[in-house]
Design a protein around this motif. Structure first.
Motif, PDB file in Angstrom:
ATOM      1  N   ASP A  32       0.500  -1.105  -0.496  1.00 60.16           N
ATOM      2  CA  ASP A  32      -0.150   0.123   0.132  1.00 60.16           C
ATOM      3  C   ASP A  32       0.478   1.383  -0.305  1.00 60.16           C
ATOM      4  N   ASP A  86       0.567   7.029   3.064  1.00 54.41           N
ATOM      5  CA  ASP A  86       0.938   6.284   3.999  1.00 54.41           C
ATOM      6  C   ASP A  86       1.218   5.924   4.863  1.00 54.41           C
ATOM      7  N   HIS A 109      -3.985   6.806   5.898  1.00 53.62           N
ATOM      8  CA  HIS A 109      -5.163   6.286   6.805  1.00 53.62           C
ATOM      9  C   HIS A 109      -5.397   5.449   7.699  1.00 53.62           C
ATOM     10  N   HIS A 110      -4.415   6.129   8.698  1.00 57.70           N
ATOM     11  CA  HIS A 110      -4.638   5.638   9.568  1.00 57.70           C
ATOM     12  C   HIS A 110      -4.789   6.632  10.936  1.00 57.70           C
ATOM     13  N   ALA A 129      -4.260   3.790   1.904  1.00 58.89           N
ATOM     14  CA  ALA A 129      -3.727   4.862   0.971  1.00 58.89           C
ATOM     15  C   ALA A 129      -4.444   4.765  -0.323  1.00 58.89           C
ATOM     16  N   ASP A 161      -3.810  -4.269   2.057  1.00 60.32           N
ATOM     17  CA  ASP A 161      -3.941  -3.532   2.737  1.00 60.32           C
ATOM     18  C   ASP A 161      -5.383  -4.127   3.299  1.00 60.32           C
TER      19      ASP A 161
HETATM   20 MN   LIG Z   1      -1.381   1.397   3.875  1.00 57.12          MN
END
Ligand SMILES: [Mn+2]
Length: 324
Positions: A32, A86, A109-110, A129, A161
């Motif tokens: 990802d 990411d 996206h975390h 991401a 992911d």
């Molecule tokens: Mn990721």
């Protein structure tokens, strides 16, 4: 769609204002990280053929099928826009000059633990991401249209992911994948990149299935010695492939792999996983740490290995009692 219209407009404005754009992502990249980085790179290259788009960082052998990194020099940053994909926190960015550009954009996206960047598109509800990069293309109203090459990379990132759409895919995950597969990409070939294994790895998996200890308490454990690695022709890194086996065995909630080390300090590297109780407390008590469901630790003796197994049995039993 998750990303707001305002952010998309701002993003395109930044892109249009810079002739050099350098894209970073996290260290020890996964598909990802590379998919979102190189996916964005090829999108921008095709939409803005006169700009210089560079991918920064070091790529691992296993991901070389996705593409290559560029050689980025200090002077490249002077007039550049930098984008990081990411990567939740700045410590984990691959390439330490990421902060030497004119402007910095974060696409991630975390969970938001480190709010960095002049523009932040941070959506923990996105499953990858690559999903967010796909959204940018779709929402750009023709400014950054999707391409075949980008679709391959972004699809690979989404597939990786989400564990091939197994781990909590959302409507947006499928929506983005749907748009990507309208392009002539070989989805089977991409998916095979993640599931193929060597003959040695296949044989080693057989060994693991035969030798994992399954305890009634809902705990599984496996010891992997240097002798076994030699016998099966497996590197320490490749021993990872057997770690998730107990997750598919009925009644198992926590599990551990002990990987024997070359020296005595530590004697074993410990990989802990859970799909129930938080195990990071146990990891911390044994010179390690990590996430609630995935942690690492160290063990210096057989005795300490047994201690860890007993501690897992205890928290797993407690968990099962309160979650009947
Ligand atoms: Mn990721």
């Amino acid at each position: 769609m998750l990303i707001t219209k305002e952010e998309i407009i701002q993003f395109i404005e930044y892109i249009e204002n810079y002739d050099t754009i350098i894209i970073h992502r996290h260290v020890r990249p996964d598909p990802d990280a590379v998919g979102s980085q190189l996916g964005l790179k090829v999108l921008l290259e095709s939409a803005f053929p006169n700009k210089r788009i560079l991918a920064a960082g070091t790529i691992t052998e296993g991901l070389s099928w996705m593409g290559r990194m560029d050689e980025v020099k200090s002077e490249d940053y002077e007039e550049a826009l930098v984008i990081v994909t990411d990567t939740a926190n700045q410590d984990r960015i691959d390439g330490k000059q990421y902060d030497q550009g004119q402007k910095l954009i974060k696409i991630d996206h975390h969970l938001i633990v480190d709010a960095y960047g002049d523009l932040q598109m941070a959506y923990p509800e996105a499953t990858s991401a690559s999903q967010l990069i796909t959204e940018i293309a779709l929402q750009s109203e023709g400014h950054i249209p999707l391409t075949v090459e980008a679709s391959k990379l972004l699809y690979a990132g989404i597939v990786a992911d989400t564990g091939r759409f197994l781990y909590n895919p959302t409507p947006e995950t499928f929506e983005m994948a749907m748009h990507l597969v309208t392009y002539p990409i070989d989805t089977r070939k991409i998916t095979d990149q993640f599931s193929e294994k060597s003959v040695e790895e296949a044989r080693f998996e057989g060994y693991a299935y035969q030798n994992i200890q399954f305890y009634d308490e809902g705990v599984a454990s496996l010891v992997i010695t240097r002798d076994i690695m030699r016998q099966y022709g497996i590197t320490e890194e490749a021993t990872n492939i057997v770690l998730t086996i107990p997750s598919n065995v009925t009644g198992m909630y926590t599990w551990v792999n002990f990987i024997e080390q070359e020296g005595d300090n530590p004697k074993y590297r410990v990989r802990l996983r859970s799909k129930g109780p938080a195990i990071n407390g146990i990891a911390e008590a044994h010179d390690g740490g990590g996430h609630a469901m995935a942690s690492g630790a160290k063990a210096d003796s057989e005795e300490e290995m047994n201690e860890i197994i007993n501690e897992l049995k205890q928290i797993t039993q407690e968990y099962r009692q309160t979650n009947k």
